[in-house]
Every structure is written in C-alpha cells, then in structure tokens.
Design a protein around this motif. Structure first.
Motif, mmCIF file in Angstrom:
data_model
loop_
_atom_site.group_PDB
_atom_site.id
_atom_site.type_symbol
_atom_site.label_atom_id
_atom_site.label_comp_id
_atom_site.label_asym_id
_atom_site.label_seq_id
_atom_site.Cartn_x
_atom_site.Cartn_y
_atom_site.Cartn_z
ATOM 1 N N THR A 14 1.239 -1.543 -0.355
ATOM 2 C CA THR A 14 -0.034 -0.198 0.423
ATOM 3 C C THR A 14 0.530 1.609 0.438
ATOM 4 O OG1 THR A 14 0.309 0.196 2.228
ATOM 5 C CG2 THR A 14 -1.691 -1.177 1.192
ATOM 6 N N GLY A 15 0.509 2.135 -0.261
ATOM 7 C CA GLY A 15 0.729 3.385 -0.284
ATOM 8 C C GLY A 15 0.598 4.128 1.024
ATOM 9 N N ALA A 20 -4.108 6.871 -1.236
ATOM 10 C CA ALA A 20 -4.516 6.817 -2.132
ATOM 11 C C ALA A 20 -4.094 5.079 -2.375
ATOM 12 C CB ALA A 20 -4.961 6.899 -3.375
ATOM 13 N N ALA A 21 -4.633 4.057 -1.535
ATOM 14 C CA ALA A 21 -4.195 2.946 -1.885
ATOM 15 C C ALA A 21 -3.721 2.523 -3.105
ATOM 16 C CB ALA A 21 -4.706 1.771 -1.231
ATOM 17 N N LYS A 22 -2.778 1.284 -3.994
ATOM 18 C CA LYS A 22 -2.327 0.891 -4.985
ATOM 19 C C LYS A 22 -2.532 -0.210 -4.758
ATOM 20 C CE LYS A 22 0.713 5.020 -6.114
ATOM 21 N NZ LYS A 22 2.127 5.568 -6.443
ATOM 22 N N THR A 23 -3.169 -0.848 -6.149
ATOM 23 C CA THR A 23 -3.374 -2.243 -6.405
ATOM 24 C C THR A 23 -3.881 -2.283 -7.700
ATOM 25 O OG1 THR A 23 -4.582 -4.311 -6.047
ATOM 26 C CG2 THR A 23 -6.224 -2.232 -5.799
ATOM 27 N N ARG A 24 -2.841 -3.483 -8.496
ATOM 28 C CA ARG A 24 -3.474 -4.598 -9.647
ATOM 29 C C ARG A 24 -4.307 -4.945 -9.798
ATOM 30 N NH1 ARG A 24 3.049 -5.427 -11.024
ATOM 31 N NH2 ARG A 24 4.245 -2.640 -10.933
#
Length: 362
Positions: A14-15, A20-24
């Motif tokens: 996570t950031g 904001a949370a980053k996800t693929r």
C-alpha cells in the motif's frame, strides 16, 4: 522495506499513510471478473446428425440442378492458333507475313437457341501481372484533356512515342486483341455462296464501363481533331479515333472492343466477349445445325509466348455460361455430408447399445 506475501496477493504494498491505496487487482465487475453470461452448444448425436443429413439433402438437389443446367448450355470452341502444320492458319505464323487471312470449317451438331455469344479466348497470357495491370491512365481514359497530353508515369514505357503522348497509353492498351472474326453458314453444299451471320458489336461491354469509366475528350470538334496532338500505341495499326469510324458512339475511348480488352483477366487462360448473335424469332434457331466456316484476319501474335487463340460460341442460362464446377462442388459437399451423417449414425448406434449393455451387466 519488509516483504509481505499479502502485498503480492493484493498487487503490491500500500501507499504511504493517508494516501490512496495502489493495487493491480481488476475491478470487481462482471466483465473484468469473467462473470458474463455465456452460451456454449452441447454437441450431441441428436443435434449433429440431423445437421449433416439436412446439408446433404439440400446441397445434392441444388448441385444436380446446376449441373444439368450447365450441361444444357450449347458451346463449341475452335482453336485457330495454327501451330499444327495441317491447320489452315499455319501459314500466318511466318515472320515474313504482315497481313494474313485463313478459313476454318466446322460443324454444329445441334442448333443453338436463344441469343448466342461469340468470345475470343487466349491462353498463357498473364494479364494479372502487377506492372501490366497498373500500366494505364484512368484519367486519360475518362477524357481528361490534361491527362490526354500528359499521361501518367505508370504507362511507361508506353507513355510517349515520337515526342507525342500515346493515347491510350500503357501496356494493356498497347497489347489490345485485334484479330477480326467473321462467321458464315453454308446453307447448301451445292450452293457455293455462304450466308453471313450478323454479328452485333455493341452491347458487349459493362454499362458502367461504357457510360462512366470511359469517355472521349470533351468538345464539339471531330475525334480526329481531339486526338491530333497524340499518337497511336506502338503495336496498333490505326489510331484510336479509327477503331469504328462509321459509328461515333462506338469510336475512340468508348469503343466497346477496347473497353472489353481493358478489363483485365485474373487468370492466364481467359475469354472475352467479342460479338453478339441475336435471335430473330422464336420459329427458327439462332444458329441452325449444319456446316459453318470462320473467316479470320490473323493479326494478333501469340506464338512468341507459347499462347493459343480460340473462338467460342456459347448460349447462356440463368446461371451464366457453361461451368460444371459449381454443380460438381455442391454434389460433392452434399454427398460427403450425407455420408458422414450415415457413418456417425452407425457409430452412435453401436456404442450406445454397448453402453446400455454395460449398464445392465453392472
């Protein structure tokens, strides 16, 4: 930074806190999660076997009908290349002969009903060569005055001659077929005077070619005056404005023999429409059975490229000219489909009975 298995599952760490949370991970939608409704056919004997039988029952009658229709078309081919020593046109192959005429006798075993189409056919002539197909100027053929005097470079080396632009330019026009064919009926062998068969030279080109793609240069002066600053193609015996001097509507670029030739063929063996023989009345056949002879003015050389020339007389039907291939193809596909249906039916019956027997035994 410490490695975490949870970060790998989630698509990465996570950031920073508060960001904001980053996800693929794909969005939780039906499209991205592959939850859209789908239909997949289940192929069973009850659905596959009727399909094979229906295709066979439809294709076989259609093929028989097309094949019978094709066989009912009357057609005769007369080869007049003259390579055989016994051929009347063999004398025309001599390089010392500039203008030659020959006569070939033949017999029609059956009468030709309805309108009859006369074709000339060439073999081993590759009109589909890329440079040959491009060797023309459509603007010039459409009557553009500027293109008439300055043809396209695609026409090289048949673009200019004697310091004048060639009209029509290009290799296609330069190689135009120029044999003359005349047909005569020998009504009575005791009467030496033959009956000439009237050959119609108009109505042999496509309407769009005659009225849209090909036009003479605009102006009220004569055709000879319109083409005065041009010269004829190298291999032509006469200029374009003398192709049919007796009929202004069939002269110049709108000459139908010229238009037919300019529509290039896709294969090295081809035929092109030369003349029409129209039926006069319903009481008499267009060409009755009997003795005929073909009077040929032999101008077009084919011996240098091992080509052949022929004249074809043919009637037509609702499906066009004589072509048995389509009927044979329908019959073949229909027969194969029907045969596969029978084979699969036997296999299904055999193994279904074996399966039922095994269930009972268990």
């Amino acid at each position: 930074m410490n490695y975490s298995a949870k970060d790998e599952v989630d698509g990465g760490p996570t950031g920073p806190p508060g960001g904001a949370a980053k996800t693929r991970r794909p969005d939780n939608t039906a499209f991205k999660q592959q939850r859209l409704p789908a239909w997949q056919p289940i192929l069973t004997a009850g659905t596959v076997l009727p399909t094979f039988f229906i295709i066979g029952l439809i294709f076989i009658p259609i093929g028989i009908g097309i094949f019978v229709t094709s066989n009912n078309i009357r057609e005769i081919e007369i080869d007049y290349t003259g390579t055989e020593p016994s051929s009347p046109c063999n004398k025309c192959l001599s390089p010392n002969v500039t203008s030659c005429a020959c006569i070939i006798n033949f017999t029609l075993e059956q009468s030709f009903e309805g309108n009859v189409f006369m074709y000339y056919g060439l073999s081993n002539f590759y009109q589909n060569h890329r440079r040959y197909v491009k060797s023309r100027d459509d603007s010039q053929l459409n009557g553009d005055p500027s293109a008439l005097l300055n043809p396209s470079k695609e026409c090289e080396p048949y673009r200019r001659n004697e310091d004048k632009p060639i009209a029509p330019c290009g290799a296609i026009a330069n190689s135009m077929f120029n044999d003359t064919l005349e047909l005569f009926l020998i009504a009575n062998e005791s009467d030496p005077k033959p009956i000439p068969i009237p050959l119609k030279k108009k109505g042999i080109a496509w309407w769009t070619d005659k009225n849209v793609k090909f036009r003479n240069p605009p102006g009220r002066e004569s055709l000879q005056e319109k083409f005065k600053d041009t010269t004829k193609p190298v291999n032509w015996h006469k200029p374009v404005y003398e192709l049919d001097p007796d009929d202004e509507s069939n002269n110049g670029f709108i000459n139908e023999d010229f238009i037919v030739w300019m529509r290039t063929a896709a294969l090295p063996t081809f035929r092109k429409l030369y003349r029409l023989i129209e039926r006069k009345d319903d009481l008499h056949p267009t060409l009755p059975a009997g003795q005929y002879f073909l009077n040929i003015t032999y101008n077009y050389p084919v011996h240098s490229f091992d080509g052949r020339k022929r004249m074809i007389l043919s009637t037509i039907s609702w499906m066009g000219g004589k072509n048995p291939f389509l009927g044979i193809a329908y019959i073949t596909i229909g027969s194969i489909s029907f045969l596969l249906g029978v084979v699969l039916l036997v296999i299904n019956h055999k193994y279904r009975n074996s399966s039922n027997t095994a269930d009972i035994t268990i």
